[in-house]
Design an enzyme around this catalytic site. Structure first.
Site, PDB file in Angstrom:
ATOM      1  N   ARG A   1       5.510   6.394  55.492  1.00  0.00           N
ATOM      2  CA  ARG A   1       6.943   6.586  56.045  1.00  0.00           C
ATOM      3  C   ARG A   1       6.359   5.855  57.320  1.00  0.00           C
ATOM      4  NH1 ARG A   1       6.977  12.257  57.453  1.00  0.00           N
ATOM      5  NH2 ARG A   1       7.886  11.823  58.654  1.00  0.00           N
TER       6      ARG A   1
ATOM      7  N   ARG B   1      10.253  23.821  62.453  1.00  0.00           N
ATOM      8  CA  ARG B   1      10.519  23.181  63.861  1.00  0.00           C
ATOM      9  C   ARG B   1      11.804  23.076  64.626  1.00  0.00           C
ATOM     10  NH1 ARG B   1       8.377  17.458  61.734  1.00  0.00           N
ATOM     11  NH2 ARG B   1       8.284  16.587  63.912  1.00  0.00           N
ATOM     12  N   PRO B   2      12.169  23.933  65.186  1.00  0.00           N
ATOM     13  CA  PRO B   2      13.640  24.889  65.924  1.00  0.00           C
ATOM     14  C   PRO B   2      14.451  23.389  66.309  1.00  0.00           C
ATOM     15  CG  PRO B   2      11.456  25.846  67.476  1.00  0.00           C
ATOM     16  CD  PRO B   2      10.973  24.587  66.800  1.00  0.00           C
ATOM     17  N   ILE B   3      15.332  23.544  67.170  1.00  0.00           N
ATOM     18  CA  ILE B   3      16.325  22.905  67.467  1.00  0.00           C
ATOM     19  C   ILE B   3      17.136  23.041  68.704  1.00  0.00           C
ATOM     20  CG2 ILE B   3      16.706  20.827  65.979  1.00  0.00           C
ATOM     21  CD1 ILE B   3      19.200  21.486  64.756  1.00  0.00           C
ATOM     22  N   ASP B   4      16.903  24.541  68.319  1.00  0.00           N
ATOM     23  CA  ASP B   4      17.317  25.691  70.130  1.00  0.00           C
ATOM     24  C   ASP B   4      18.153  24.747  70.776  1.00  0.00           C
ATOM     25  OD1 ASP B   4      15.065  25.791  70.005  1.00  0.00           O
ATOM     26  OD2 ASP B   4      15.323  27.132  72.409  1.00  0.00           O
ATOM     27  N   GLN B   5      16.441  23.843  71.972  1.00  0.00           N
ATOM     28  CA  GLN B   5      16.845  23.281  72.752  1.00  0.00           C
ATOM     29  C   GLN B   5      17.519  22.165  73.109  1.00  0.00           C
ATOM     30  OE1 GLN B   5      15.678  24.403  76.157  1.00  0.00           O
ATOM     31  NE2 GLN B   5      14.948  26.267  74.561  1.00  0.00           N
TER      32      GLN B   5
ATOM     33  N   LYS C   1       6.737   3.583  66.098  1.00  0.00           N
ATOM     34  CA  LYS C   1       7.499   4.616  65.200  1.00  0.00           C
ATOM     35  C   LYS C   1       8.747   5.325  65.537  1.00  0.00           C
ATOM     36  CE  LYS C   1       7.068   8.652  62.032  1.00  0.00           C
ATOM     37  NZ  LYS C   1       7.079   9.268  63.053  1.00  0.00           N
ATOM     38  N   ASN C   2       7.784   6.494  66.336  1.00  0.00           N
ATOM     39  CA  ASN C   2       8.754   7.182  67.030  1.00  0.00           C
ATOM     40  C   ASN C   2      10.307   6.515  68.538  1.00  0.00           C
ATOM     41  OD1 ASN C   2       7.257   9.223  65.639  1.00  0.00           O
ATOM     42  ND2 ASN C   2       6.406   9.877  67.154  1.00  0.00           N
TER      43      ASN C   2
ATOM     44  N   ASP D   1      -0.281  13.864  67.057  1.00  0.00           N
ATOM     45  CA  ASP D   1      -0.369  13.518  66.204  1.00  0.00           C
ATOM     46  C   ASP D   1      -1.653  12.130  65.711  1.00  0.00           C
ATOM     47  OD1 ASP D   1       2.365  13.964  65.418  1.00  0.00           O
ATOM     48  OD2 ASP D   1       2.885  11.814  66.200  1.00  0.00           O
TER      49      ASP D   1
ATOM     50  N   ARG E   1      12.701  13.574  60.431  1.00  0.00           N
ATOM     51  CA  ARG E   1      12.817  14.024  61.373  1.00  0.00           C
ATOM     52  C   ARG E   1      13.945  13.680  62.134  1.00  0.00           C
ATOM     53  NH1 ARG E   1      13.051  19.570  62.047  1.00  0.00           N
ATOM     54  NH2 ARG E   1      12.993  19.869  64.309  1.00  0.00           N
TER      55      ARG E   1
ATOM     56  N   CYS F   1       7.603  15.898  58.943  1.00  0.00           N
ATOM     57  CA  CYS F   1       6.835  16.341  58.417  1.00  0.00           C
ATOM     58  C   CYS F   1       6.728  17.571  58.700  1.00  0.00           C
ATOM     59  CB  CYS F   1       5.769  15.624  58.917  1.00  0.00           C
ATOM     60  SG  CYS F   1       4.765  14.635  58.719  1.00  0.00           S
TER      61      CYS F   1
HETATM   62  C1  UD1 Z   1       8.181  14.613  68.715  1.00  0.00           C
HETATM   63  C2  UD1 Z   1       7.918  13.480  67.471  1.00  0.00           C
HETATM   64  C3  UD1 Z   1       6.234  13.543  66.529  1.00  0.00           C
HETATM   65  C4  UD1 Z   1       5.034  14.423  67.558  1.00  0.00           C
HETATM   66  C5  UD1 Z   1       5.672  14.991  68.387  1.00  0.00           C
HETATM   67  C6  UD1 Z   1       5.245  16.105  69.903  1.00  0.00           C
HETATM   68  C7  UD1 Z   1       9.518  11.585  67.005  1.00  0.00           C
HETATM   69  C8  UD1 Z   1      10.080  11.427  65.515  1.00  0.00           C
HETATM   70  N1  UD1 Z   1       8.712  12.677  66.064  1.00  0.00           N
HETATM   71  O1  UD1 Z   1       8.428  15.865  67.183  1.00  0.00           O
HETATM   72  O2  UD1 Z   1       5.408  12.449  65.937  1.00  0.00           O
HETATM   73  O3  UD1 Z   1       4.353  15.268  67.126  1.00  0.00           O
HETATM   74  O4  UD1 Z   1       7.086  14.257  69.196  1.00  0.00           O
HETATM   75  O5  UD1 Z   1       4.717  14.961  69.741  1.00  0.00           O
HETATM   76  O6  UD1 Z   1       9.430  11.751  67.650  1.00  0.00           O
HETATM   77  N2  UD1 Z   1      10.928  23.114  69.685  1.00  0.00           N
HETATM   78  C9  UD1 Z   1      11.148  24.355  70.562  1.00  0.00           C
HETATM   79  N3  UD1 Z   1      12.631  23.693  70.448  1.00  0.00           N
HETATM   80  C10 UD1 Z   1      13.307  22.807  69.978  1.00  0.00           C
HETATM   81  C11 UD1 Z   1      12.424  21.754  69.887  1.00  0.00           C
HETATM   82  C12 UD1 Z   1      11.304  21.936  70.150  1.00  0.00           C
HETATM   83  O7  UD1 Z   1      10.908  25.451  70.844  1.00  0.00           O
HETATM   84  O8  UD1 Z   1      14.035  22.582  70.418  1.00  0.00           O
HETATM   85  C13 UD1 Z   1       9.141  23.363  69.965  1.00  0.00           C
HETATM   86  C14 UD1 Z   1       9.284  22.520  68.740  1.00  0.00           C
HETATM   87  O9  UD1 Z   1       8.653  23.843  67.615  1.00  0.00           O
HETATM   88  C15 UD1 Z   1       6.855  21.790  69.016  1.00  0.00           C
HETATM   89  C16 UD1 Z   1       7.682  21.521  70.223  1.00  0.00           C
HETATM   90  O10 UD1 Z   1       8.146  22.648  70.770  1.00  0.00           O
HETATM   91  O11 UD1 Z   1       6.221  23.726  69.323  1.00  0.00           O
HETATM   92  C17 UD1 Z   1       7.495  20.712  70.719  1.00  0.00           C
HETATM   93  O12 UD1 Z   1       8.351  19.745  69.508  1.00  0.00           O
HETATM   94  P1  UD1 Z   1       9.090  18.128  69.988  1.00  0.00           P
HETATM   95  O13 UD1 Z   1       8.474  17.576  70.710  1.00  0.00           O
HETATM   96  O14 UD1 Z   1      10.594  18.380  69.876  1.00  0.00           O
HETATM   97  O15 UD1 Z   1       8.562  17.131  68.720  1.00  0.00           O
HETATM   98  P2  UD1 Z   1       9.369  16.371  67.724  1.00  0.00           P
HETATM   99  O16 UD1 Z   1      10.848  15.931  68.294  1.00  0.00           O
HETATM  100  O17 UD1 Z   1       9.777  17.581  66.132  1.00  0.00           O
END
Ligand code: UD1
Length: 434
Positions: free
Chosen positions: A402, A127-131, A27-28, A310, A98, A122
């Site tokens: 899903r 789940r921030p996207i700052d990075q 899936k991912n 997961d 997501r 989920c």
């Molecule tokens: C992806 C996977 C999800 C999996 C997760 C961790 C997909 C579609 N989803 O989610 O199934 O559980 O990886 O293996 O592939 N974070 C920040 N800032 C950011 C981005 C992330 O602080 O800009 C933090 C998140 O809050 C979290 C950590 O980094 O604590 C890891 O998140 P991330 O690896 O980004 O997860 P996703 O990509 O959302």
């Protein structure tokens, strides 16, 4: 009855699991690769695409942006990009998944602009996207969040050196997508090393991109002017495979998960062996057998190659069956314990303290009405139903579909008793609220 019409799964517990199950495409990986297809200028063929709700949603988004898609089989698709026009995917679809955040990277790379609604997915806590945004800015994009839309614009993207503060799968994918068509070299440091990242890199390279180092901490990308077409086979889903492995260990019996890459599952096989479960690893399959009692264990989630977050909810169900005390530490998402309340309804003894959950295992679970709070929690509750005494009625199962292809059928083929049920007269739940 189509999977999208199933509202409840009725599970009768107590059966051992025996047999072989074929694992679907990841899936991912598919959710990262489909946005990459938007950047191709010629025909792309994808194989082993899982037929699950999140992928269907992403396909609808890609189609809405002007891509012509021909299905050659349930899991094989051809894409023709000539009609591609849009850079603004529809809110109603984007908020359901997501991974729609990946449209930011691919559309920004392809068109120099993207207008993407703030993504859903989920509910695992914040789940921030700052990075992601920090990286786009470093590549020269202007990023603004206005009226629930993330607006990205760049006259020209220029390669940059970007260090991620947290190891993020999503940010790594997004910045790879944006950088392949940027001018010059991009170096991404402290990136995620998940196999799905490597699969995306392989796919991008097949399209003509120059991406090196995927699977390590540092990815180097030399921008190219244009991406062509490609054929690509998506890797097997290690999380789906891990789900059946943990289910077999919890229920007892002997299950072979087939068409997998065993290397991707090393954290799971190591943990299962520690718990007294027998594992046989062959080149493309793993057999999990358990006949004796489980040994309690501590489980800590980490980015790959650590134990995947997961599979944490499934690991928790397994630990409820191990007589004694076990501790789970959730290091990836700060609030990924919503399944605990549901498991407690089934008689599990679990105490949550911050990022830790202490499980007092060995007491039998008993069937109860419970709800799938998110995708993996849903799968965990389904497995809890398999080991519980009596009947479990699992609601909100859209979450499970899903991410899992034919999960009830696959488990039933191993000897489980799961009956899908569609409720008459009640309205179907809409997309993922998280
Ligand atoms: C992806 C996977 C999800 C999996 C997760 C961790 C997909 C579609 N989803 O989610 O199934 O559980 O990886 O293996 O592939 N974070 C920040 N800032 C950011 C981005 C992330 O602080 O800009 C933090 C998140 O809050 C979290 C950590 O980094 O604590 C890891 O998140 P991330 O690896 O980004 O997860 P996703 O990509 O959302």
């Amino acid at each position: 009855m189509g999977e999208d019409e199933v509202q409840k799964l009725i599970v009768r517990g107590g059966n051992r699991l025996e047999g072989r199950v074929r694992i679907s495409g990841a899936k991912n990986a598919a959710l990262a690769i489909l946005p990459a297809v938007l950047m191709a200028s010629e025909k792309v063929s994808l194989y082993n695409v899982p037929d699950i709700i999140d992928v269907r949603t992403m396909l609808r988004i890609v189609e809405d942006l002007g891509m012509t898609i021909r299905r050659r089989g349930r899991n094989s698709l051809d894409f023709y990009p000539s009609g591609l026009r849009g850079f603004s995917p529809p809110y109603s679809l984007v908020q359901q998944i997501r991974a729609s955040s990946y449209l930011m990277g691919s559309l920004l790379g392809r068109f120099g602009k993207a207008a993407v609604p703030v993504p859903g997915g989920c509910d695992l806590g914040p789940r921030p996207i700052d990075q992601h945004l920090k990286g786009f800015t470093a590549l020269g994009a202007d990023c603004r969040i206005e009226h629930g839309l993330i607006n990205l614009t760049a006259g020209k993207l220029i390669g940059a050196h970007i260090y991620l503060d947290v190891v993020s799968v999503g940010a790594t994918v997004n910045l790879m997508l944006a950088a392949v068509l940027a001018e010059g070299r991009t170096v991404l440091e402290n990136v995620a090393k998940e196999p799905e990242i490597v699969d995306l890199a392989n796919m991008l390279n097949a399209l003509g991109a120059v991406v090196k180092g995927a699977g390590t901490d540092v990815i180097k990308i030399d921008g190219v002017k244009k991406l062509g077409g490609a054929e690509h086979m998506i890797i097997p889903d290690r999380i789906e495979a891990g789900t059946y492995m943990l289910a077999a260990a919890a229920a007892g019996g002997a299950v072979t998960v087939g068409e997998v890459i065993p290397k991707h599952l090393e954290a799971v096989t190591a943990k299962l062996r520690e718990m007294g479960v027998e594992i046989e690893v062959e080149p493309e399959q793993i057999t999990v057998s358990r006949n004796g009692p489980l040994i309690p264990s501590d489980l800590k989630t980490f980015p790959y190659p650590g134990f995947p977050t997961d599979l944490q909810p499934l690991g928790m169900v397994l630990l409820t069956a191990a007589p004694g005390t076990s501790v789970i530490t959730e290091n990836v998402f700060e609030n990924r314990f919503r399944h605990v309340d549901e498991l407690e309804k089934m008689g599990a003894q679990i105490k949550v303290e911050g990022r830790a959950a202490v499980i007092d295992g060995g007491l039998p679970l008993s069937g109860a009405p419970v709800a799938a709070t998110d995708l993996r929690a849903g799968a965990a509750l389904l497995v809890a139903g398999l080991i519980a005494e009596g009947e479990t009625v699992l609601g909100e199962v859209d979450h499970i579909y899903r991410g899992y292809e034919n999960i009830a059928e696959k488990l039933n083929s191993l000897g489980a008793q799961i009956k899908p049920q569609q409720l008459r007269g009640s309205s179907k739940a809409t997309g993922d609220p998280g």
